[in-house]
Scaffold this motif. Structure first.
Motif, PDB file in Angstrom:
ATOM      1  N   ASN A   1      -4.021 -17.970 -42.809  1.00 10.17           N
ATOM      2  CA  ASN A   1      -3.270 -18.927 -43.610  1.00 10.17           C
ATOM      3  C   ASN A   1      -3.202 -20.301 -42.948  1.00 10.17           C
ATOM      4  O   ASN A   1      -2.444 -21.172 -43.390  1.00 10.17           O
ATOM      5  N   THR A   2      -4.001 -20.504 -41.898  1.00 13.19           N
ATOM      6  CA  THR A   2      -4.008 -21.756 -41.159  1.00 13.19           C
ATOM      7  C   THR A   2      -5.443 -22.278 -41.081  1.00 13.19           C
ATOM      8  O   THR A   2      -6.391 -21.501 -41.023  1.00 13.19           O
ATOM      9  N   SER A   3      -5.598 -23.585 -41.055  1.00  5.78           N
ATOM     10  CA  SER A   3      -6.921 -24.186 -40.933  1.00  5.78           C
ATOM     11  C   SER A   3      -7.670 -23.608 -39.748  1.00  5.78           C
ATOM     12  O   SER A   3      -7.146 -23.552 -38.634  1.00  5.78           O
ATOM     13  N   PRO A   4      -8.928 -23.179 -39.935  1.00  6.32           N
ATOM     14  CA  PRO A   4      -9.668 -22.537 -38.836  1.00  6.32           C
ATOM     15  C   PRO A   4     -10.198 -23.498 -37.783  1.00  6.32           C
ATOM     16  O   PRO A   4     -10.612 -23.060 -36.719  1.00  6.32           O
ATOM     17  N   ALA A   5     -10.215 -24.781 -38.079  1.00  9.33           N
ATOM     18  CA  ALA A   5     -10.717 -25.764 -37.115  1.00  9.33           C
ATOM     19  C   ALA A   5     -10.070 -27.107 -37.403  1.00  9.33           C
ATOM     20  O   ALA A   5      -9.686 -27.390 -38.542  1.00  9.33           O
ATOM     21  N   PRO A   6      -9.932 -27.971 -36.395  1.00 11.22           N
ATOM     22  CA  PRO A   6      -9.319 -29.285 -36.613  1.00 11.22           C
ATOM     23  C   PRO A   6     -10.025 -30.062 -37.716  1.00 11.22           C
ATOM     24  O   PRO A   6     -11.257 -30.148 -37.761  1.00 11.22           O
ATOM     25  N   GLY A   7      -9.237 -30.593 -38.628  1.00 15.28           N
ATOM     26  CA  GLY A   7      -9.778 -31.418 -39.690  1.00 15.28           C
ATOM     27  C   GLY A   7     -10.294 -30.667 -40.896  1.00 15.28           C
ATOM     28  O   GLY A   7     -10.789 -31.287 -41.851  1.00 15.28           O
ATOM     29  N   TRP A   8     -10.193 -29.346 -40.888  1.00 12.65           N
ATOM     30  CA  TRP A   8     -10.722 -28.551 -42.012  1.00 12.65           C
ATOM     31  C   TRP A   8      -9.573 -28.194 -42.943  1.00 12.65           C
ATOM     32  O   TRP A   8      -8.826 -27.259 -42.688  1.00 12.65           O
ATOM     33  N   SER A   9      -9.433 -28.929 -44.012  1.00 10.35           N
ATOM     34  CA  SER A   9      -8.422 -28.613 -45.010  1.00 10.35           C
ATOM     35  C   SER A   9      -9.027 -27.743 -46.095  1.00 10.35           C
ATOM     36  O   SER A   9     -10.242 -27.644 -46.244  1.00 10.35           O
ATOM     37  N   SER A  10      -8.183 -27.107 -46.866  1.00  9.03           N
ATOM     38  CA  SER A  10      -8.626 -26.078 -47.806  1.00  9.03           C
ATOM     39  C   SER A  10      -9.380 -26.684 -48.983  1.00  9.03           C
ATOM     40  O   SER A  10      -9.462 -27.909 -49.151  1.00  9.03           O
TER      41      SER A  10
ATOM     42  N   ASP B   1     -18.682 -29.619 -30.808  1.00  8.95           N
ATOM     43  CA  ASP B   1     -17.398 -29.334 -30.180  1.00  8.95           C
ATOM     44  C   ASP B   1     -16.357 -28.982 -31.225  1.00  8.95           C
ATOM     45  O   ASP B   1     -16.421 -29.447 -32.371  1.00  8.95           O
ATOM     46  N   LEU B   2     -15.370 -28.182 -30.834  1.00  8.77           N
ATOM     47  CA  LEU B   2     -14.352 -27.753 -31.786  1.00  8.77           C
ATOM     48  C   LEU B   2     -13.620 -28.945 -32.402  1.00  8.77           C
ATOM     49  O   LEU B   2     -13.257 -28.901 -33.580  1.00  8.77           O
ATOM     50  N   ASN B   3     -13.457 -30.006 -31.660  1.00  8.03           N
ATOM     51  CA  ASN B   3     -12.691 -31.142 -32.183  1.00  8.03           C
ATOM     52  C   ASN B   3     -13.501 -32.058 -33.085  1.00  8.03           C
ATOM     53  O   ASN B   3     -12.947 -32.984 -33.688  1.00  8.03           O
ATOM     54  N   ASN B   4     -14.832 -31.847 -33.181  1.00  8.78           N
ATOM     55  CA  ASN B   4     -15.614 -32.702 -34.085  1.00  8.78           C
ATOM     56  C   ASN B   4     -16.605 -31.925 -34.945  1.00  8.78           C
ATOM     57  O   ASN B   4     -17.411 -32.524 -35.654  1.00  8.78           O
ATOM     58  N   VAL B   5     -16.558 -30.587 -34.905  1.00  5.21           N
ATOM     59  CA  VAL B   5     -17.552 -29.795 -35.626  1.00  5.21           C
ATOM     60  C   VAL B   5     -17.420 -29.931 -37.134  1.00  5.21           C
ATOM     61  O   VAL B   5     -18.388 -29.749 -37.877  1.00  5.21           O
ATOM     62  N   VAL B   6     -16.240 -30.304 -37.622  1.00 10.58           N
ATOM     63  CA  VAL B   6     -15.986 -30.414 -39.057  1.00 10.58           C
ATOM     64  C   VAL B   6     -16.170 -31.853 -39.525  1.00 10.58           C
ATOM     65  O   VAL B   6     -15.567 -32.781 -38.983  1.00 10.58           O
ATOM     66  N   GLN B   7     -17.029 -32.026 -40.515  1.00 12.59           N
ATOM     67  CA  GLN B   7     -17.128 -33.287 -41.251  1.00 12.59           C
ATOM     68  C   GLN B   7     -16.726 -32.978 -42.690  1.00 12.59           C
ATOM     69  O   GLN B   7     -17.449 -32.306 -43.415  1.00 12.59           O
ATOM     70  N   LEU B   8     -15.558 -33.451 -43.092  1.00 15.08           N
ATOM     71  CA  LEU B   8     -15.020 -33.075 -44.398  1.00 15.08           C
ATOM     72  C   LEU B   8     -15.587 -33.984 -45.486  1.00 15.08           C
ATOM     73  O   LEU B   8     -15.576 -35.218 -45.369  1.00 15.08           O
ATOM     74  N   VAL B   9     -16.122 -33.347 -46.545  1.00 15.90           N
ATOM     75  CA  VAL B   9     -16.651 -34.083 -47.694  1.00 15.90           C
ATOM     76  C   VAL B   9     -16.115 -33.439 -48.966  1.00 15.90           C
ATOM     77  O   VAL B   9     -15.563 -32.334 -48.949  1.00 15.90           O
TER      78      VAL B   9
ATOM     79  N   SER C   1     -22.057 -22.135 -30.173  1.00 15.96           N
ATOM     80  CA  SER C   1     -21.746 -20.712 -30.287  1.00 15.96           C
ATOM     81  C   SER C   1     -20.264 -20.477 -30.016  1.00 15.96           C
ATOM     82  O   SER C   1     -19.579 -19.779 -30.774  1.00 15.96           O
ATOM     83  N   SER C   2     -19.766 -21.055 -28.947  1.00 21.44           N
ATOM     84  CA  SER C   2     -18.344 -20.915 -28.630  1.00 21.44           C
ATOM     85  C   SER C   2     -17.481 -21.520 -29.727  1.00 21.44           C
ATOM     86  O   SER C   2     -16.475 -20.933 -30.143  1.00 21.44           O
ATOM     87  N   THR C   3     -17.893 -22.688 -30.230  1.00 25.52           N
ATOM     88  CA  THR C   3     -17.121 -23.373 -31.270  1.00 25.52           C
ATOM     89  C   THR C   3     -17.088 -22.571 -32.564  1.00 25.52           C
ATOM     90  O   THR C   3     -16.032 -22.367 -33.164  1.00 25.52           O
ATOM     91  N   PHE C   4     -18.256 -22.112 -33.014  1.00 26.99           N
ATOM     92  CA  PHE C   4     -18.313 -21.403 -34.288  1.00 26.99           C
ATOM     93  C   PHE C   4     -17.629 -20.051 -34.188  1.00 26.99           C
ATOM     94  O   PHE C   4     -16.901 -19.628 -35.096  1.00 26.99           O
ATOM     95  N   GLN C   5     -17.835 -19.362 -33.074  1.00 32.20           N
ATOM     96  CA  GLN C   5     -17.161 -18.082 -32.885  1.00 32.20           C
ATOM     97  C   GLN C   5     -15.650 -18.263 -32.879  1.00 32.20           C
ATOM     98  O   GLN C   5     -14.906 -17.480 -33.493  1.00 32.20           O
ATOM     99  N   THR C   6     -15.172 -19.303 -32.213  1.00 32.92           N
ATOM    100  CA  THR C   6     -13.737 -19.578 -32.178  1.00 32.92           C
ATOM    101  C   THR C   6     -13.208 -19.921 -33.555  1.00 32.92           C
ATOM    102  O   THR C   6     -12.114 -19.486 -33.944  1.00 32.92           O
ATOM    103  N   THR C   7     -13.986 -20.674 -34.324  1.00 29.00           N
ATOM    104  CA  THR C   7     -13.571 -21.048 -35.677  1.00 29.00           C
ATOM    105  C   THR C   7     -13.388 -19.817 -36.558  1.00 29.00           C
ATOM    106  O   THR C   7     -12.379 -19.671 -37.252  1.00 29.00           O
ATOM    107  N   ILE C   8     -14.368 -18.922 -36.515  1.00 29.81           N
ATOM    108  CA  ILE C   8     -14.263 -17.696 -37.305  1.00 29.81           C
ATOM    109  C   ILE C   8     -13.103 -16.842 -36.800  1.00 29.81           C
ATOM    110  O   ILE C   8     -12.313 -16.297 -37.587  1.00 29.81           O
ATOM    111  N   ALA C   9     -12.961 -16.729 -35.483  1.00 29.69           N
ATOM    112  CA  ALA C   9     -11.871 -15.926 -34.923  1.00 29.69           C
ATOM    113  C   ALA C   9     -10.512 -16.524 -35.258  1.00 29.69           C
ATOM    114  O   ALA C   9      -9.539 -15.787 -35.478  1.00 29.69           O
TER     115      ALA C   9
END
Length: 542
Positions: A490-499, A515-523, A475-483
């Motif tokens: 104009n900036t990546s919303p979470a570590p490792g999340w490219s456009s 966790d914020l530092n691993n919530v993104v798995q880029l595919v 909840s904290s991670t996703f809320q922070t990502t959206i915020a």
């Protein structure tokens, strides 16, 4: 589901996007599962009164534990009596108004075979209802308002037939407190009151719910600075029909000063529209004893019908569905993807996507569990069954139907929108698939990450008595990502999340990564959009 094209034999055939014979049970819902969600409002400190002057009058709200709360703010004049089915007018006042309690929802429609299930899952406990419902709520960090904060403008879902800002799920306390942003949630007219598809009205006077949304946005532009918000830093966000509403707002506002600087669409956007002719309004008029020919006399008769009588009809077994917008080339356009390509839309950073199992609940509700029957009902036999099975290998019929609903209604349209935005030169388009699965959000066995399951995590209104430590963290991670996106679109919303410029899709919270530092798995999109090779072609032909 009220937003997507159905077969020609149903009343839902005028629905505005891709498909609702699926729609008999697929009402693009807003999540308000009372058994699963518990409003979490900090009550540690004593609440104190606070008054702010706005165009809606002097508003008496509350400040508590660092958050100012103003509820039930009237932004539009009551759309009642002779103003029923009229475009909204701003409410202007210099009087003092209580703003400490949530107002009523707009009149809801819960019809058809799934009515009881819809009420139990998505309107429980039910707020009071009223036609006099053009209200909004504001949560803002307290203290000095000289430093202006970003604003999150929330549009609820509900298939354009139901839904309200007066649900515990959408309480903005956690977001305002933890993320230092201003949160605005709004009501807008739904079903026959907001989207009547009426021949008695001018074409551009039918999508009243979208006009309500625009009026609420105008209120924010005029007033949000009084709450410490920056009118130049507004992000519009919606889920399901709310996401669709965001996509229509992008489509109708060109790049010259739209009333928002960024957009978020959660499980909902318009890829294509089908301008079919509705019949439900004529049947409704006859049922409430307004038997004149369509026109001013019948409209006058209908405006005199008691609200209770209309509500009883639209919830009854003979009502058609009114969860549709009409193509008026004013609020809604038939080819939004083409408008993006032609650079006729608001050109703003966008975050969009869907849940991993967006179709699971609707597959449960849709009726047929046999794939052959499902394809015959919803695609009129035009889609080869063996081709479909080859796109969903190893799955049983129920799982395939769930996958079709997810892909055709949510995932493939998100991919089309994201790709069109990137091709048109819009920078900073971020696409995701949300995969978190928690036991206390399984509304039925095997639901997975169902439609709207991200909302209690986003708002921080999940049930803290049943949530695991991982759910609390997410909840904290996703809320922070959206915020993060709201604050810096104009900036990546979470570590490792490219456009999405190179087809990158963020799988969020898969494999228990919270966790914020691993919530993104880029595919790459090609690895998750394989069935879209079929569904995109059908969507493109609409």
């Amino acid at each position: 589901m009220g937003l997507y094209k159905s077969g020609p034999s149903t009343d839902r055939a005028h629905c505005t996007s891709t498909m609702p014979a699926i729609g008999i049970g697929l009402k693009l819902k807003t999540l308000a599962v009372a058994a699963l969600l518990t409003q979490v409002v900090n009550t540690a400190g004593d609440a104190k009164s606070i008054t702010i002057s706005t165009t809606s009058g002097r508003l008496n709200g509350l400040v508590q534990d660092g958050v100012m709360t103003f509820k039930g703010i009237r932004y539009g004049q009551p759309p009642t009596g002779i103003r029923r089915w009229e475009p909204p007018l701003p409410f202007l006042s210099s009087a003092t108004h209580d703003a400490t309690k949530l107002g009523p929802s707009c009149i809801q429609q819960f019809a058809f075979a799934t009515a009881n299930l819809s009420r139990a899952l998505f309107n429980n406990p039910p707020p009071p209802e009223s036609e006099d419902c053009l209200l909004l709520n504001v949560w803002a960090p307290s203290g000095s308002t000289s430093t202006k904060r970003p604003v999150l403008f929330w549009i609820h879902g509900g298939g354009l037939t139901f839904g309200t800002a007066s649900l515990p799920t959408y309480d903005g306390t956690s977001v305002a407190s933890n993320q230092s942003v201003v949160v605005v949630t709004i009501n807008y007219r739904t079903n026959v009151f907001g989207f009547p598809s009426s021949p008695d009205l001018a074409l551009q006077g039918n999508n009243l719910g979208f006009l309500d949304q625009d009026l609420a946005l105008a209120w924010v532009q005029l007033n949000i600075a009084k709450f410490g918000g920056d009118p130049r830093q507004v992000t519009i966000m919606g889920q399901s029909a709310g996401g669709l509403s965001v996509s229509t707002a992008i489509s109708r506002h060109d790049e010259a000063r739209p009333p928002f600087r960024a957009a978020i669409m959660l499980s909902g956007n318009i890829a294509a529209l089908s301008p079919l002719i509705p019949t439900a309004f004529n049947q409704f008029a006859t049922a409430v004893n307004c038997t004149q020919a369509p026109g001013p006399q019948r409209l006058s008769c209908l405006k005199a019908v008691p609200t209770s009588m209309i509500s009883a009809f639209v919830d009854g077994p003979t009502s058609g569905s009114f969860g549709a917008a009409v193509i008026d080339n004013f609020t809604v356009f038939d080819r939004p993807i083409d408008r993006i390509a032609a650079k006729k839309t608001a050109r703003v950073p966008t975050l969009l996507g869907n849940t991993k199992d967006d179709g699971s609940l609707f597959a449960l509700e849709s009726g047929p569990v046999n794939l052959t029957q499902f394809l015959a009902l919803d695609f009129q036999g035009a889609v080869p069954e063996q081709l479909v099975r080859s796109l969903y290998p190893g799955l049983n019929d129920t799982a395939i139907i769930s996958g079709i609903i997810r892909d055709f209604i949510f995932q493939c349209p998100a991919g089309l929108w994201a790709a069109a935005s990137v091709r048109s030169g819009i920078a900073n388009v971020y696409r995701y698939i949300y995969g978190a699965v928690f036991a206390d959000l399984q509304v039925f066995p095997g639901a997975g990450a169902p439609h709207a399951s991200e909302l209690p995590e986003l708002f921080g209104t999940f049930n803290r008595t049943t949530a695991t430590a991982e759910e609390v963290t997410l909840s904290s991670t996703f809320q922070t990502t959206i915020a993060n996106f709201v604050k810096h679109p104009n900036t990546s919303p979470a570590p490792g999340w490219s456009s999405y410029a190179n087809g990158n899709v963020a799988k969020l919270a898969f494999a228990d990564n919270v966790d914020l530092n691993n919530v993104v798995q880029l595919v790459k999109n090609g690895t998750v959009d394989v069935p879209c090779s079929l569904w995109d072609a059908i969507l493109g032909a609409l």
